[in-house]
Design an enzyme around this catalytic site. Structure first.
Site, PDB file in Angstrom:
ATOM      1  N   HIS A 108      26.792  44.600  49.287  1.00  0.00           N
ATOM      2  CA  HIS A 108      27.711  43.480  49.031  1.00  0.00           C
ATOM      3  C   HIS A 108      28.453  43.226  50.347  1.00  0.00           C
ATOM      4  CE1 HIS A 108      30.692  41.463  46.139  1.00  0.00           C
ATOM      5  NE2 HIS A 108      31.202  41.290  47.350  1.00  0.00           N
ATOM      6  N   HIS A 144      30.561  40.753  53.005  1.00  0.00           N
ATOM      7  CA  HIS A 144      31.341  39.550  53.225  1.00  0.00           C
ATOM      8  C   HIS A 144      31.060  39.030  54.636  1.00  0.00           C
ATOM      9  CE1 HIS A 144      34.559  40.014  49.852  1.00  0.00           C
ATOM     10  NE2 HIS A 144      33.345  40.316  49.438  1.00  0.00           N
ATOM     11  N   CYS A 202      39.182  39.311  47.149  1.00  0.00           N
ATOM     12  CA  CYS A 202      40.109  40.335  46.671  1.00  0.00           C
ATOM     13  C   CYS A 202      41.491  40.038  47.223  1.00  0.00           C
ATOM     14  CB  CYS A 202      39.636  41.717  47.135  1.00  0.00           C
ATOM     15  SG  CYS A 202      40.813  43.040  46.782  1.00  0.00           S
TER      16      CYS A 202
END
Length: 220
Positions: free
Chosen positions: A176, A178, A209
């Site tokens: 995952h 970013h 987040c």
């Protein structure tokens, strides 16, 4: 639209505190609406974040068949994100995993800040290995490794994955990334070359987040 595009696993909501993450306060209503619109097979492809037993109970009441728990490889980020230490978070996740398994619900694990933390800087691969291994031992079928603030590079990604893959099979890991600094695609390529076949993403800028600026500014 995502289901129509062929995606087979979609995380559609999060049963977290609306006080800390108000944008997720309507997750129950989202799942209820989807349940009315989708076929049973389609609905069963959806999952939800459930950081505690309260969240799990909400998911079970809706008939959700997959949930996720999320920890961190950084002590500081764990405190900021879920208000407890790494050790405490794992203790909290155990009863969630146990109850999910008893109800025939699949569990996925997340580890945040695997390549860097906004509060601590660099993170040791050993910390990532320890948390990932614990989540798998609890019953998670897969652990997603999150470069939460997007500081990972192909070099650091290769170092981390090479370390983890000595102990954990590739089919138990996902990534995952970013794209904060434009490195996500290059990092994904490294992961694919290491045999990892599952890559997380987000749609319409809905990821992020509130406790990690790099995660908030860019999609994954």
């Amino acid at each position: 639209m995502l289901l129509s595009a062929g995606l087979k696993s979609i995380e559609a909501g999060s049963f977290v505190s609306s006080k800390w993450v108000p944008q997720m306060k309507n997750s129950k209503e989202v799942f209820e609406a989807l349940k009315k619109k989708l076929t049973l097979s389609q609905f069963n492809s959806l999952s939800a974040l459930t950081p505690n037993k309260t969240g799990l109970e909400a998911a079970l009441s809706l008939g959700i068949k997959e949930v996720a728990v999320f920890g961190a490889a950084s002590e500081s980020f764990s405190q900021k994100n879920i208000n407890c230490t790494i050790k405490e978070s794992l203790s909290r996740f155990q009863p969630v995993c146990d109850e999910a398994i008893r109800n025939g619900v699949r569990i996925r694990g997340y580890v945040s800040c695997v390549l860097g933390c906004p509060y601590e800087g660099s993170i040791s691969p050993d910390k990532v290995l320890d948390v990932s291994s614990r989540l798998l031992e609890m019953g998670c079928y897969e652990v997603s490794l999150g470069d939460t603030i997007g500081v990972g590079t192909p070099g650091s990604t290769e170092v981390l994955l090479s370390h983890l893959l000595k102990k954990i099979p590739a089919d138990k890991l996902a990534v995952h990334f970013h794209n904060t600094y434009g490195q996500a695609l290059a990092n994904i390529l490294v992961a694919l070359q290491q045999g990892i076949a599952v890559v997380d993403s987000s749609a319409s800028g809905l990821g992020g987040c509130p406790y990690a600026k790099g995660a908030r500014d860019t999609g994954s």
